[in-house]
Design a protein around this motif. Sequence first.
Motif, PDB file in Angstrom:
ATOM      1  N   VAL A 313       0.855  -1.066  -0.056  1.00  0.00           N
ATOM      2  CA  VAL A 313       0.121   0.110   0.033  1.00  0.00           C
ATOM      3  C   VAL A 313       0.914   1.211  -0.009  1.00  0.00           C
ATOM      4  CG1 VAL A 313      -1.697   1.468   1.199  1.00  0.00           C
ATOM      5  CG2 VAL A 313      -1.897  -1.108   1.046  1.00  0.00           C
ATOM      6  N   LEU A 314       0.837   1.811  -1.116  1.00  0.00           N
ATOM      7  CA  LEU A 314       1.942   3.304  -1.088  1.00  0.00           C
ATOM      8  C   LEU A 314       0.703   4.452  -0.842  1.00  0.00           C
ATOM      9  CD1 LEU A 314       3.449   2.491  -4.545  1.00  0.00           C
ATOM     10  CD2 LEU A 314       4.047   1.763  -2.323  1.00  0.00           C
ATOM     11  N   ILE A 315       1.006   4.983   0.199  1.00  0.00           N
ATOM     12  CA  ILE A 315       0.188   6.112   0.910  1.00  0.00           C
ATOM     13  C   ILE A 315       0.691   7.517   0.148  1.00  0.00           C
ATOM     14  CG2 ILE A 315      -1.044   7.069   2.890  1.00  0.00           C
ATOM     15  CD1 ILE A 315      -0.426   4.683   4.115  1.00  0.00           C
ATOM     16  N   PHE A 316      -0.144   7.937  -0.805  1.00  0.00           N
ATOM     17  CA  PHE A 316       0.424   9.151  -1.434  1.00  0.00           C
ATOM     18  C   PHE A 316       0.145  10.243  -0.470  1.00  0.00           C
ATOM     19  CE2 PHE A 316      -1.147   7.085  -5.655  1.00  0.00           C
ATOM     20  CZ  PHE A 316      -0.275   6.208  -5.778  1.00  0.00           C
ATOM     21  N   ALA A 317      -0.841  10.189   0.291  1.00  0.00           N
ATOM     22  CA  ALA A 317      -1.312  11.486   1.100  1.00  0.00           C
ATOM     23  C   ALA A 317      -0.158  11.392   2.183  1.00  0.00           C
ATOM     24  CB  ALA A 317      -2.685  11.253   1.706  1.00  0.00           C
ATOM     25  N   SER A 318       0.073  10.528   2.672  1.00  0.00           N
ATOM     26  CA  SER A 318       1.309  10.619   3.675  1.00  0.00           C
ATOM     27  C   SER A 318       2.562  11.091   3.045  1.00  0.00           C
ATOM     28  CB  SER A 318       1.456   9.245   4.199  1.00  0.00           C
ATOM     29  OG  SER A 318       2.705   8.987   5.227  1.00  0.00           O
ATOM     30  N   GLY A 319       3.037  10.512   1.871  1.00  0.00           N
ATOM     31  CA  GLY A 319       4.321  11.045   1.232  1.00  0.00           C
ATOM     32  C   GLY A 319       4.070  12.540   0.961  1.00  0.00           C
ATOM     33  N   SER A 320       2.990  13.027   0.566  1.00  0.00           N
ATOM     34  CA  SER A 320       2.818  14.301   0.324  1.00  0.00           C
ATOM     35  C   SER A 320       2.653  15.302   1.579  1.00  0.00           C
ATOM     36  CB  SER A 320       1.459  14.887  -0.510  1.00  0.00           C
ATOM     37  OG  SER A 320       1.454  14.194  -1.898  1.00  0.00           O
ATOM     38  N   HIS A 321       2.468  14.851   2.697  1.00  0.00           N
ATOM     39  CA  HIS A 321       2.781  15.486   4.048  1.00  0.00           C
ATOM     40  C   HIS A 321       4.033  15.087   4.647  1.00  0.00           C
ATOM     41  CE1 HIS A 321      -1.326  17.195   4.947  1.00  0.00           C
ATOM     42  NE2 HIS A 321      -1.569  16.672   3.972  1.00  0.00           N
ATOM     43  N   ASP A 322       4.996  14.665   4.115  1.00  0.00           N
ATOM     44  CA  ASP A 322       6.166  14.302   4.826  1.00  0.00           C
ATOM     45  C   ASP A 322       6.991  15.406   4.900  1.00  0.00           C
ATOM     46  OD1 ASP A 322       8.603  13.104   5.416  1.00  0.00           O
ATOM     47  OD2 ASP A 322       8.704  11.696   3.801  1.00  0.00           O
ATOM     48  N   PRO A 323       7.470  15.745   6.285  1.00  0.00           N
ATOM     49  CA  PRO A 323       8.105  16.932   6.524  1.00  0.00           C
ATOM     50  C   PRO A 323       9.539  16.764   5.917  1.00  0.00           C
ATOM     51  CG  PRO A 323       7.939  15.763   8.458  1.00  0.00           C
ATOM     52  CD  PRO A 323       7.127  15.031   7.634  1.00  0.00           C
ATOM     53  N   ALA A 324      10.120  15.530   5.627  1.00  0.00           N
ATOM     54  CA  ALA A 324      11.333  15.438   5.142  1.00  0.00           C
ATOM     55  C   ALA A 324      11.503  16.018   3.536  1.00  0.00           C
ATOM     56  CB  ALA A 324      11.782  14.118   4.975  1.00  0.00           C
ATOM     57  N   ARG A 325      10.242  16.080   3.135  1.00  0.00           N
ATOM     58  CA  ARG A 325      10.225  16.644   1.742  1.00  0.00           C
ATOM     59  C   ARG A 325       9.415  17.890   1.648  1.00  0.00           C
ATOM     60  NH1 ARG A 325       9.806  19.088  -2.136  1.00  0.00           N
ATOM     61  NH2 ARG A 325       9.644  18.596  -4.365  1.00  0.00           N
ATOM     62  N   PHE A 326       8.581  18.158   2.445  1.00  0.00           N
ATOM     63  CA  PHE A 326       7.757  19.644   2.281  1.00  0.00           C
ATOM     64  C   PHE A 326       7.793  20.396   3.645  1.00  0.00           C
ATOM     65  CE2 PHE A 326       5.706  16.564  -0.718  1.00  0.00           C
ATOM     66  CZ  PHE A 326       5.702  17.232  -1.686  1.00  0.00           C
ATOM     67  N   GLU A 327       8.112  21.650   3.475  1.00  0.00           N
ATOM     68  CA  GLU A 327       8.060  22.534   4.401  1.00  0.00           C
ATOM     69  C   GLU A 327       6.803  22.887   4.978  1.00  0.00           C
ATOM     70  OE1 GLU A 327       9.770  27.083   5.283  1.00  0.00           O
ATOM     71  OE2 GLU A 327      10.184  26.219   3.532  1.00  0.00           O
ATOM     72  N   ARG A 328       6.478  22.809   6.442  1.00  0.00           N
ATOM     73  CA  ARG A 328       5.238  23.112   6.902  1.00  0.00           C
ATOM     74  C   ARG A 328       4.127  22.459   5.988  1.00  0.00           C
ATOM     75  NH1 ARG A 328       5.427  29.052   5.839  1.00  0.00           N
ATOM     76  NH2 ARG A 328       3.227  28.991   6.283  1.00  0.00           N
ATOM     77  N   PRO A 329       4.290  20.897   6.317  1.00  0.00           N
ATOM     78  CA  PRO A 329       3.543  19.972   5.335  1.00  0.00           C
ATOM     79  C   PRO A 329       1.985  20.230   5.757  1.00  0.00           C
ATOM     80  CG  PRO A 329       4.683  18.745   6.685  1.00  0.00           C
ATOM     81  CD  PRO A 329       5.324  20.202   6.774  1.00  0.00           C
ATOM     82  N   GLU A 330       1.866  20.316   7.096  1.00  0.00           N
ATOM     83  CA  GLU A 330       0.570  20.261   7.521  1.00  0.00           C
ATOM     84  C   GLU A 330      -0.410  21.616   7.371  1.00  0.00           C
ATOM     85  OE1 GLU A 330      -0.729  17.330   8.360  1.00  0.00           O
ATOM     86  OE2 GLU A 330       1.323  16.351   8.465  1.00  0.00           O
ATOM     87  N   GLU A 331       0.362  22.646   6.805  1.00  0.00           N
ATOM     88  CA  GLU A 331      -0.467  23.733   6.523  1.00  0.00           C
ATOM     89  C   GLU A 331      -0.861  24.032   4.940  1.00  0.00           C
ATOM     90  OE1 GLU A 331       1.399  27.586   7.822  1.00  0.00           O
ATOM     91  OE2 GLU A 331       2.360  26.416   9.315  1.00  0.00           O
ATOM     92  N   CYS A 332      -1.730  24.430   4.595  1.00  0.00           N
ATOM     93  CA  CYS A 332      -2.469  24.804   3.166  1.00  0.00           C
ATOM     94  C   CYS A 332      -1.897  26.134   2.638  1.00  0.00           C
ATOM     95  CB  CYS A 332      -3.990  24.583   2.995  1.00  0.00           C
ATOM     96  SG  CYS A 332      -4.292  25.166   1.557  1.00  0.00           S
TER      97      CYS A 332
END
Length: 405
Positions: A313-332
């Motif tokens: 199971v590849l969780i795309f939504a988790s990857g797109s919220h990964d703080p190692a890749r995105f700055e402030r991932p929990e913010e829109c």
Amino acid sequence: MAQENTKLFQQILDHSHITHPYPIYAQLRETPVCQQEDGTYVVSTYADVMALLRDPRVSSDERKSADLSKVSPATTDPEFHPTFIFQDPPAHDLLRRLVVNQFTPERIEGLRPHIEEVVQQQLEAHRQTTRMDIVDDLAYPLPVSVICRLLGVPIKDEDLFHGWSTILASTLDPGQTGTEEQKQKIIESSKQLREYLRGLVNNLRAHPEDNLLSDIIKANETEKIMTEDDIVATAGLLLIAGHETTVNLITNGMLTLLRQPEIQERLRQEPDLIISFVEEMLRYDPPVQFRTRTTLAAIDIDGITIPKGASLVLIFASGSHDPARFERPEECIPERTDNQHLGFGGGIHYCVGAPLARIEAQIALRELNRRLIEPKLDQEPPPYRANASLRGPRHLTITYKGLRP
């Protein structure tokens, strides 16, 4: 590995967590490749998901799984014929190329006036009211109208394929179709959809029209890449995927705007920001949360060896919220620029319809935000669809004080 981590994916599938699964994803990222109690491997970081999406040892054909009890009943039906997104190279590449060659930028851009017209019609139908359901009154009718126009499917048949689509979409959640009654319902819906589309394909072959499906049929007469079953399966994929995911993208986007009025105001002041806002929605609250795959060989990743034939199971939504890749991932962040999200997947199976979904969401969300006066969410949280993979509200009822011109 903490024992509770082996049960986290079941929590994601549990409807009680569907309104906000992102804290569970954060827990999963603590063990980036985590084997669950049933043997499934759940992958949750951006780097690992992206690596496996591009790994030729990972198959999208779940019939190659070592445990067929985990796959959709429709897949194991002897009459089932997989569309190209559920096949591997070289067959996948040949079939996809024929579709992509007809899915031209000119054809997609040519749908823009129709999209604009449908959005305005749906809004004007509510001029005399102060309440509407974003799902039933716009987010669903719009992509259905567009995909029917694109493919040549009669819009009057919407009631038919809506029922089949809803049942078949339920198979995207692993292990959620356990009873014999459920399995038979899925198999029967798959069969009825195939029969309907076979009739449509035969009609368009005899009487071609100016639409995508007619052009695929015509191109195949020269290239002879697709069998009749391939054409029918492709029509089914485009029909279902062409509206199911876009409904969620529009609805999730509107829900975010209702929850964050400061973004509403920014978009009114800077209407061109809608383009990057839609991209941010594909990262922040995507319509497709995860997808399943199967390993064709043993794979070593992140210190774990995933065996051949394992379910992934590849969780795309988790990857797109990964703080190692995105700055402030929990913010829109509507103006986010470095935004190579996983909202449309990745690798060879990157969503064919991504350009169309983007245009539909941009126009719909721009006009909803521009024209609705003081929209308010009627229920918080709104009721969600049962599906955890294809995640979005089933209804999004709002009140408002009128429509701007």
